[in-house]
Design a protein around this motif. Sequence first.
Motif, short mmCIF file in Angstrom:
data_model
loop_
_atom_site.label_atom_id
_atom_site.label_comp_id
_atom_site.label_asym_id
_atom_site.label_seq_id
_atom_site.Cartn_x
_atom_site.Cartn_y
_atom_site.Cartn_z
N VAL A 145 0.89 -1.26 0.10
CA VAL A 145 0.00 0.00 -0.18
C VAL A 145 0.93 0.90 -0.12
N GLU A 146 0.60 1.96 -1.15
CA GLU A 146 1.43 3.25 -1.11
C GLU A 146 0.42 4.46 -0.57
N LEU A 147 0.89 5.29 0.28
CA LEU A 147 0.19 6.46 0.47
C LEU A 147 1.07 7.73 0.24
N SER A 148 0.53 8.60 -0.44
CA SER A 148 1.12 9.92 -0.66
C SER A 148 0.34 11.03 -0.34
N MET A 149 0.88 12.19 0.28
CA MET A 149 0.13 13.18 0.69
C MET A 149 1.03 14.61 0.33
N ASP A 150 0.35 15.37 -0.36
CA ASP A 150 1.31 16.72 -0.71
C ASP A 150 1.22 17.32 0.44
N ARG A 151 2.29 18.12 0.66
CA ARG A 151 2.74 19.02 1.72
C ARG A 151 2.84 20.43 1.28
N SER A 152 2.78 20.79 0.12
CA SER A 152 3.17 22.11 -0.58
C SER A 152 2.06 23.18 -0.16
N THR A 153 0.77 22.53 -0.56
CA THR A 153 -0.10 23.64 -0.50
C THR A 153 -0.68 23.52 0.78
N THR A 154 -1.37 24.83 1.16
CA THR A 154 -1.94 24.89 2.51
C THR A 154 -3.17 25.04 2.60
#
Lengths: 219, 403
Positions: free
Chosen positions: B394-403
């Motif tokens: 399972v690969e989970l990815s979450m963008d951190r750049s935008t707030t």
Amino acid sequence: MTEAQPVRVVLVDDHSMFRSGVRAELAADSGVEIVGEAGGVGEAVAVIGRTKPDVVLLDVHMPDGGGKAVLEQVKDQDVRFLALSVSDAAEDVIGVIRAGARGYVTKTISTAELADAVRRVAAGDAVFSHRLAGFVLDAFASSPSADVTPSFDPELEQLTSREREVLRLIAQGYTYKEIARELFISVKTVESHVSSVLRKLQLSTRHQLTRWATERRLA
Amino acid sequence: MQLAAPPPRLYRAADGRVVAGVAQGLANHLAVKPLYVRIAFAVLATFNGFGIVVYLALWAVIPQEPVAADAPRRPRRRAVERGTVLALVAVAAGGLLLSRGVPILGNNILLVPLLLAGAGLAVLWSQADKDQRDRWRRISLFETEPTTRRSVAIIRFVGGAILVAAGVASFLLLSGTLSAARDGLVAGVAVLAGLALLTAPLWWRLVADLTQERRERIRSQERADLAAHLHDSVLQTLALIQRHSDEPREVARLARGQERELRTWLYRPEDREESKFAAALEAVAGEVEDAYVVQVESVVVGDAEVDDRLGAVVQATREALVNAAKHAGVGTISLYAEVEPAEVTVFVRDRGAGFDPELVDEDRHGVRGSIVGRMERHGGEATIRSVVGAGTEVELSMDRSTT
């Protein structure tokens, strides 16, 4: 393994129970032969000098300086070291690697994996456990340019993206074979990437590497 | 103080005092009126100032009456009584001067130096009175700046010292020749130096003892912490393991849980913030290890504060770990997380049974809702790769750049 010459191994660990356990486990593997044991730094240096093994399985934590002291005292001999430890402390792990060990595995490793790691080290490759891979990624991750000695070879101070990929997969628990399949490269290439990372780890003058481990604990 | 203590202990009185509470304290102790004691002092003072010397000596020797910090503070004696005492002092001074045959208003050689030195001493000694300083501190609630108070203290000290020095110097100048003054000065310095030399070992030992004691205390504190920790965790676990020795799964679970805890205690940086992402992930991994008797090999690279989105990642990771523990049928699960400036990636991987993603029921809540749905709601992504017989990732990815 059907090679004519089994890998000759010396066990260095201050816990005799652990030594006999590893000896019993590895005895089942015909490709590995235990030729000596030592329970301390001085004894280890003597045994290694006498038996001239291919690989030394080295405990990181021992009285009188630990595995690092052994590494420093037999540096000029043609023998390869595989560090074996229960320690999770980053500074210990990075410490023995920088002192010259060809790899680091935890003591919870399975017998088959340990035998495989011994053979790999004997063949001149590097062996990274998933945890070591994580430490290395961490050490090379942040602010790559800020704390690098300017005069030094910049190639040594950073990981290539391929090396990073390989390390990530190791950290995720992939075997070299699985990594090769995943990245469409040969196992040999995977090995060369890992060896290259090991070289960078040992030769890099990144402040980070020497400072990093202690900082994680102290700062 | 104590209930039935016929003669109260001799203290300098905190209440009802005029100068330093010596007379009042003596009166309390002897159970007589303070006025009588004061008269006695005044009379004694006329004999070459003997009474004054006795008073000062008692001031130095008798400890101040301990005052409870929250005790209501009674004011000093009223003006009337103070007037009485002043009168007594005046009488004593007059008697003293007369007894020495000194014309009171004439060109006398003792009054000025005595007054100077006395005033200086009073300033210095009141400064040294710890209880009194505490009292001031309590009173001056509005003056909260300690630097001001310290500078005031320094000014008082220096002023007092100057007064005393001036008194002594003028005494020497007025009473004797210059050479005698020099002799006196030399003698005084010699006496002071001798005193310092005599008492130096005492002071030194006192300081050394204090340091030693503090060090001992820290060491025994550390030992106690260690013992407490080992007792609470390791010994308890060993006891449990002995009791469950015929249940291998339970033994493994206990041993693994204890190992995790001990490792955390031994190797984690002390300043590690438990609210952060790496700690949260490892806590989740620990829970799953405990609940399902599996081993989660976790490697976390980098760290960050947990916000809403990272919280979602942690929860999704937990769900993925639980799925692997429940369905994969293997003892080890790999957890790898990497925090980069732009995004956070988590891999949960096992080499277990695997499944065909096409065949998973729509209503299987774990994968659809808790993992994929949760990640997508928070602007992330979840990819599940599984091969029957080879395991699941399972690969989970979450963008951190935008707030």
